[in-house]
Design a protein around this motif. Structure first.
Motif, PDB file in Angstrom:
ATOM      1  N   ASP A   6       0.826  -1.213   0.000  1.00  0.00           N
ATOM      2  CA  ASP A   6       0.000   0.000   0.000  1.00  0.00           C
ATOM      3  C   ASP A   6       0.859   1.261   0.000  1.00  0.00           C
ATOM      4  O   ASP A   6       0.428   2.311  -0.484  1.00  0.00           O
ATOM      5  CB  ASP A   6      -0.921   0.003   1.233  1.00  0.00           C
ATOM      6  CG  ASP A   6      -1.903  -1.152   1.219  1.00  0.00           C
ATOM      7  OD1 ASP A   6      -2.714  -1.222   0.279  1.00  0.00           O
ATOM      8  OD2 ASP A   6      -1.837  -1.992   2.142  1.00  0.00           O
ATOM      9  N   LEU A   7       2.071   1.159   0.552  1.00  0.00           N
ATOM     10  CA  LEU A   7       2.974   2.310   0.628  1.00  0.00           C
ATOM     11  C   LEU A   7       4.397   1.785   0.699  1.00  0.00           C
ATOM     12  O   LEU A   7       4.676   0.795   1.379  1.00  0.00           O
ATOM     13  CB  LEU A   7       2.658   3.155   1.873  1.00  0.00           C
ATOM     14  CG  LEU A   7       3.591   4.322   2.200  1.00  0.00           C
ATOM     15  CD1 LEU A   7       3.540   5.386   1.106  1.00  0.00           C
ATOM     16  CD2 LEU A   7       3.224   4.946   3.553  1.00  0.00           C
TER      17      LEU A   7
ATOM     18  N   ASN B 187       4.200   4.571  -5.728  1.00  0.00           N
ATOM     19  CA  ASN B 187       3.681   5.048  -4.442  1.00  0.00           C
ATOM     20  C   ASN B 187       4.782   5.075  -3.383  1.00  0.00           C
ATOM     21  O   ASN B 187       4.579   4.705  -2.232  1.00  0.00           O
ATOM     22  CB  ASN B 187       2.520   4.175  -3.961  1.00  0.00           C
ATOM     23  CG  ASN B 187       2.938   2.725  -3.707  1.00  0.00           C
ATOM     24  OD1 ASN B 187       3.877   2.238  -4.324  1.00  0.00           O
ATOM     25  ND2 ASN B 187       2.235   2.048  -2.831  1.00  0.00           N
TER      26      ASN B 187
ATOM     27  N   GLY C 224       7.331   9.057  -6.191  1.00  0.00           N
ATOM     28  CA  GLY C 224       6.251   9.922  -5.766  1.00  0.00           C
ATOM     29  C   GLY C 224       6.767  11.132  -5.027  1.00  0.00           C
ATOM     30  O   GLY C 224       6.315  12.255  -5.236  1.00  0.00           O
TER      31      GLY C 224
ATOM     32  N   VAL D   7      -0.693  10.991   1.784  1.00  0.00           N
ATOM     33  CA  VAL D   7      -1.187  11.109   0.406  1.00  0.00           C
ATOM     34  C   VAL D   7      -0.732   9.893  -0.420  1.00  0.00           C
ATOM     35  O   VAL D   7      -1.521   9.312  -1.176  1.00  0.00           O
ATOM     36  CB  VAL D   7      -0.689  12.415  -0.234  1.00  0.00           C
ATOM     37  CG1 VAL D   7      -0.956  12.433  -1.734  1.00  0.00           C
ATOM     38  CG2 VAL D   7      -1.355  13.607   0.433  1.00  0.00           C
ATOM     39  N   ALA D   8       0.533   9.512  -0.291  1.00  0.00           N
ATOM     40  CA  ALA D   8       1.040   8.353  -1.038  1.00  0.00           C
ATOM     41  C   ALA D   8       0.337   7.071  -0.610  1.00  0.00           C
ATOM     42  O   ALA D   8       0.033   6.211  -1.443  1.00  0.00           O
ATOM     43  CB  ALA D   8       2.548   8.228  -0.848  1.00  0.00           C
TER      44      ALA D   8
ATOM     45  N   ARG E 220      -2.707   6.797   0.476  1.00  0.00           N
ATOM     46  CA  ARG E 220      -4.104   6.784  -0.006  1.00  0.00           C
ATOM     47  C   ARG E 220      -4.173   6.531  -1.510  1.00  0.00           C
ATOM     48  O   ARG E 220      -5.241   6.199  -2.030  1.00  0.00           O
ATOM     49  CB  ARG E 220      -4.774   8.129   0.292  1.00  0.00           C
ATOM     50  CG  ARG E 220      -5.052   8.349   1.772  1.00  0.00           C
ATOM     51  CD  ARG E 220      -6.079   9.450   1.955  1.00  0.00           C
ATOM     52  NE  ARG E 220      -5.658  10.718   1.376  1.00  0.00           N
ATOM     53  CZ  ARG E 220      -5.033  11.667   2.032  1.00  0.00           C
ATOM     54  NH1 ARG E 220      -4.729  11.493   3.309  1.00  0.00           N
ATOM     55  NH2 ARG E 220      -4.684  12.812   1.441  1.00  0.00           N
ATOM     56  N   SER E 221      -3.050   6.669  -2.204  1.00  0.00           N
ATOM     57  CA  SER E 221      -3.074   6.521  -3.664  1.00  0.00           C
ATOM     58  C   SER E 221      -3.429   5.099  -4.090  1.00  0.00           C
ATOM     59  O   SER E 221      -3.850   4.865  -5.204  1.00  0.00           O
ATOM     60  CB  SER E 221      -1.715   6.912  -4.270  1.00  0.00           C
ATOM     61  OG  SER E 221      -0.722   5.977  -3.895  1.00  0.00           O
ATOM     62  N   ARG E 222      -3.237   4.130  -3.177  1.00  0.00           N
ATOM     63  CA  ARG E 222      -3.610   2.749  -3.462  1.00  0.00           C
ATOM     64  C   ARG E 222      -4.917   2.371  -2.778  1.00  0.00           C
ATOM     65  O   ARG E 222      -5.314   1.215  -2.812  1.00  0.00           O
ATOM     66  CB  ARG E 222      -2.510   1.805  -2.999  1.00  0.00           C
ATOM     67  CG  ARG E 222      -1.217   1.929  -3.806  1.00  0.00           C
ATOM     68  CD  ARG E 222      -1.439   1.457  -5.225  1.00  0.00           C
ATOM     69  NE  ARG E 222      -0.239   1.625  -6.022  1.00  0.00           N
ATOM     70  CZ  ARG E 222       0.721   0.705  -6.130  1.00  0.00           C
ATOM     71  NH1 ARG E 222       0.615  -0.431  -5.497  1.00  0.00           N
ATOM     72  NH2 ARG E 222       1.770   0.935  -6.892  1.00  0.00           N
TER      73      ARG E 222
END
Length: 352
Positions: free
Chosen positions: A83-84, A120, A147, A346-347, A349-351
Motif C-alpha cells: 500500500d505504501l 507510491n 512519488g 497522500v502516497a 491513499r493513492s492505493r
C-alpha cells in the motif's frame, strides 16, 4: 490492514540507524494509522524482530555467498503490491570510492529501482552522493519516477538536480523534543568517534588530550562500524552507549563525530558539538540554528573546538544561548514533520 515496505534499513546495533528506523515507523503510523504491518528491508535484519518492533517483519537485503535470499527476491518482485513504500532516512546512496559504490549497487540500487517503478514511494530525508558518472544519471532517473524524494542537505539537492526533490530536515530532527537538565559542572566532556580517513583520528585524539580527562561515547558496535576501539584510543575513563547517555540526570558537553550520536545527545538534554565527516552534519546543524557548532572533522581548528567546549562547560551564558537557539528551531522542525506525514498519507491513499 495496510501493508508498508520500509526500504534501505541497516542494523539496530548502530544506534543512529536504529533511530532512523524508529523515526520512520513513527511517521508511518502517524500517516497511515495503527492498523499497519511494516516489512523492514534491512542489510543486517537481526534485531529488527517483531518482539523488539511490534507490527514489523524484517527481511535481509545483503547478498550472501549464494546471492540474494529467495524471500528477499520474492518480496522485491512484489513490491508494487504494498500500500505504501518508504525509503528510510539516511545516507546509503553513496558512490564515493569503489567498495562503497559496489555495496550501494548490490544492496540499495535493486530496492531503489523497484520502488521507482511502483508509483507510491516516499523517500524520507537522506543524503545522496557523491554520485559518479555512471551512478549519477541512474539515480536521478529513478528519483524522477518517485512519488516524493526528500533530501536533508543542500549539497545533495545540488548533486541530484534537476530532480524535483524536497529539502527537509534529518529524521532525527523531525518532531525533536529536548529534555531540560541541570548542568553537571564537575563531569568531564564526553567524546565519541569512529574510524576516519586522512589522519582525522589523530585530530580527534589531540582534541581529547587537550580536554582530558574525557569520557567516551560509542554509537555503533556492528561489523566494520564498531566504534569502541577508536573511542578507547581517546583515553576515555568511561564508555557510554547512546542508551546510557539518555539516562543521565545532569547535562554534559558532548562532542560527537557521528551525527545521530550528536542528535540523540541533544535530545537527551546535553550540549553538543558535532565533528562532521559527511555533508549530512552541516545540513542538520543548520536546521537546528547551530551552524557554528558543527566542524569538518578533516579540517577542523582544534583550538577553536577546544575553546567552544570549554565555553559550554564553564559559561552559563553560552549554555543559555545554545538552549535558546534550539528552542527557536523546534516549531520549524515540528511543522516540517507535519509536511512529511502529509506526504506519506497522500502516497498511502493513492492505493486506497
Amino acid at each position: 490492514m495496510r501493508h508498508v515496505a520500509l526500504l534501505h534499513a541497516y542494523s539496530p546495533l548502530n544506534a543512529g540507524d536504529g533511530l532512523l528506523v524508529e523515526q520512520a515507523l513513527d511517521l508511518i503510523h502517524e500517516a497511515v494509522g495503527a492498523d499497519v504491518r511494516v516489512d523492514i528491508f534491512a542489510s543486517r535484519p537481526d534485531g529488527f524482530a517483531e518482539s523488539a518492533m511490534p507490527g514489523t517483519e524484517a527481511v535481509g537485503t545483503r547478498p550472501g555467498k549464494r546471492g540474494y535470499s529467495r524471500e528477499y527476491l520474492r518480496r522485491l518482485a512484489h513490491l508494487g503490491d504494498y500500500d505504501l513504500i518508504v525509503g528510510v532516512g539516511g545516507g546509503y546512496l553513496r558512490f564515493g570510492h569503489p567498495l562503497e559504490a559496489a555495496k550501494t549497487w548490490l544492496v540499495h540500487m535493486p530496492q531503489l529501482a523497484r520502488a521507482a517503478s511502483a508509483g507510491n514511494a516516499v523517500y524520507l530525508p537522506q543524503s545522496c552522493g557523491p554520485l559518479g558518472p555512471v551512478s549519477g544519471p541512474v539515480v536521478r532517473h529513478l528519483f524522477r519516477r518517485m512519488g516524493s524524494v526528500m533530501l536533508r542537505d543542500d549539497r545533495s539537492v545540488s548533486d541530484c538536480s534537476p530532480v524535483d526533490a524536497v529539502r527537509a530536515p534529518d529524521c532525527g530532527l523531525l518532531g525533536l523534543h529536548r529534555l531540560s537538565l541541570p548542568f553537571d559542572e564537575d563531569a568531564p566532556v564526553i567524546v565519541g568517534t569512529r574510524q576516519l580517513r586522512r589522519g582525522a583520528n589523530d585530530n580527534v585524539e589531540e582534541l581529547a588530550r587537550r580536554l582530558a580527562p574525557v569520557d567516551g561515547l560509542v554509537q555503533s558496535r556492528v561489523g566494520a562500524n564498531n566504534d569502541e576501539e577508536w573511542t578507547r584510543r581517546l583515553g576515555a575513563e568511561r564508555l557510554y552507549s547512546q542508551a546510557d547517555l539518555g539516562t543521565l540526570d545532569r547535562a554534559r558537553v558532548v562532542i560527537s563525530v557521528r551525527l545521530h550520536g550528536a542528535l540523540m545527545a541533544l535530545a537527551a538534554g546535553h550540549y553538543v558539538i558535532h565533528l562532521s565527516y559527511e555533508r549530512k552534519g552541516f545540513g542538520a546543524f543548520s536546521d537546528l540554528g547551530l551552524d557554528d557548532h558543527v566542524h569538518n572533522v578533516y579540517s577542523m581548528d582544534v583550538d577553536r573546538v577546544v575553546a567552544q567546549a570549554e565555553s559550554l562547560c564553564e559559561d552559563p551564558g553560552a549554555r543559555q544561548a545554545f538552549d535558546a537557539r534550539v528552542e527557536r528551531a523546534l516549531p520549524r522542525l515540528a511543522q516540517r514533520r507535519n509536511e512529511v506525514v502529509m506526504a506519506l498519507s497522500v502516497a498511502g491513499r493513492s492505493r486506497g
